[in-house]
Design a protein around this motif. Structure first.
Motif, PDB file in Angstrom:
ATOM      1  N   THR A   5      -6.893  -1.024  10.192  1.00 36.14           N
ATOM      2  CA  THR A   5      -5.598  -1.686  10.214  1.00 36.14           C
ATOM      3  C   THR A   5      -5.115  -1.794  11.655  1.00 36.14           C
ATOM      4  N   GLU A   6      -4.399  -2.868  11.919  1.00 39.11           N
ATOM      5  CA  GLU A   6      -3.829  -3.082  13.248  1.00 39.11           C
ATOM      6  C   GLU A   6      -2.522  -3.847  13.086  1.00 39.11           C
ATOM      7  N   PHE A  13      -2.623  -6.458  10.144  1.00 40.42           N
ATOM      8  CA  PHE A  13      -3.938  -7.012   9.882  1.00 40.42           C
ATOM      9  C   PHE A  13      -4.818  -5.913   9.298  1.00 40.42           C
ATOM     10  N   VAL A  14      -5.428  -6.197   8.169  1.00 42.34           N
ATOM     11  CA  VAL A  14      -6.318  -5.248   7.493  1.00 42.34           C
ATOM     12  C   VAL A  14      -7.695  -5.887   7.415  1.00 42.34           C
ATOM     13  N   MET A  29      -6.624   3.119   1.201  1.00 35.92           N
ATOM     14  CA  MET A  29      -6.269   1.904   1.933  1.00 35.92           C
ATOM     15  C   MET A  29      -4.963   1.319   1.411  1.00 35.92           C
ATOM     16  N   VAL A  30      -4.798   1.252   0.097  1.00 36.07           N
ATOM     17  CA  VAL A  30      -3.565   0.716  -0.499  1.00 36.07           C
ATOM     18  C   VAL A  30      -2.366   1.551  -0.048  1.00 36.07           C
ATOM     19  N   GLU A  31      -2.493   2.857  -0.080  1.00 32.31           N
ATOM     20  CA  GLU A  31      -1.394   3.730   0.317  1.00 32.31           C
ATOM     21  C   GLU A  31      -1.060   3.569   1.796  1.00 32.31           C
ATOM     22  N   GLU A  32      -2.091   3.461   2.642  1.00 32.18           N
ATOM     23  CA  GLU A  32      -1.852   3.286   4.082  1.00 32.18           C
ATOM     24  C   GLU A  32      -1.183   1.944   4.365  1.00 32.18           C
ATOM     25  N   VAL A  33      -1.696   0.890   3.748  1.00 29.83           N
ATOM     26  CA  VAL A  33      -1.130  -0.445   3.970  1.00 29.83           C
ATOM     27  C   VAL A  33       0.304  -0.503   3.449  1.00 29.83           C
ATOM     28  N   ASP A  34       0.549   0.059   2.290  1.00 34.68           N
ATOM     29  CA  ASP A  34       1.889   0.035   1.703  1.00 34.68           C
ATOM     30  C   ASP A  34       2.874   0.845   2.542  1.00 34.68           C
ATOM     31  N   GLY A  35       2.403   1.903   3.163  1.00 37.71           N
ATOM     32  CA  GLY A  35       3.282   2.764   3.949  1.00 37.71           C
ATOM     33  C   GLY A  35       3.355   2.415   5.421  1.00 37.71           C
ATOM     34  N   LEU A  42       6.613  -6.455   6.614  1.00 36.71           N
ATOM     35  CA  LEU A  42       6.822  -7.567   5.692  1.00 36.71           C
ATOM     36  C   LEU A  42       5.623  -8.508   5.615  1.00 36.71           C
ATOM     37  N   LEU A  43       4.802  -8.519   6.647  1.00 32.74           N
ATOM     38  CA  LEU A  43       3.724  -9.498   6.730  1.00 32.74           C
ATOM     39  C   LEU A  43       2.374  -8.799   6.808  1.00 32.74           C
ATOM     40  N   CYS A  44       1.423  -9.293   6.022  1.00 34.30           N
ATOM     41  CA  CYS A  44       0.100  -8.671   5.978  1.00 34.30           C
ATOM     42  C   CYS A  44      -0.975  -9.748   5.861  1.00 34.30           C
TER      43      CYS A  44
END
Length: 116
Positions: A5-6, A13-14, A29-35, A42-44
């Motif tokens: 992730t960056e 960006f994942v 990954m879901v937990e890291e991205v969500d947190g 707001l943007l992914c």
């Protein structure tokens, strides 16, 4: 599955590598991205160019992430899914709910315009 992730210009960006299937890596990954950003991002943009295989659990992960971002007023796009993944999105009609970008630049432009 591996991922990186960056956070760049307020866009998370994942980059995914390998198979997007049910596993402890996927849940992490879901937990890291969500947190990310204390859950305020707001943007992914999720880069699927190196994903070889995706099962129904993987599709569920993408829908879950999309839902999380949209519920907080944001947006998520998929970047350059492989032909196999693109076909799965079409067959399942998920291509109707996801925006697909061919590169990081298009993804960033679309995401920035989506919240204004």
């Amino acid at each position: 599955m591996n991922y990186q992730t960056e956070l760049k210009d307020d866009i998370l960006f994942v980059k995914l590598h390998g198979d997007l299937i049910a596993s402890s890596d996927t849940q992490a990954m879901v937990e890291e991205v969500d947190g990310s950003g204390d859950g305020e991002s707001l943007l992914c943009a999720v880069d699927l160019s190196d994903v070889r295989f995706m099962d129904s659990s993987g599709m569920g992960v993408l829908v879950s992430l999309l839902t999380k971002f949209r519920n907080r007023g944001g947006e998520l796009v998929l970047i350059k899914p492989s032909d196999h993944i693109r076909k799965l999105l079409i067959v399942t009609k998920l291509n109707a709910i996801f925006t697909i970008a061919e590169n990081d630049s298009f993804a960033a432009q679309f995401l920035k315009e989506s919240i204004y």
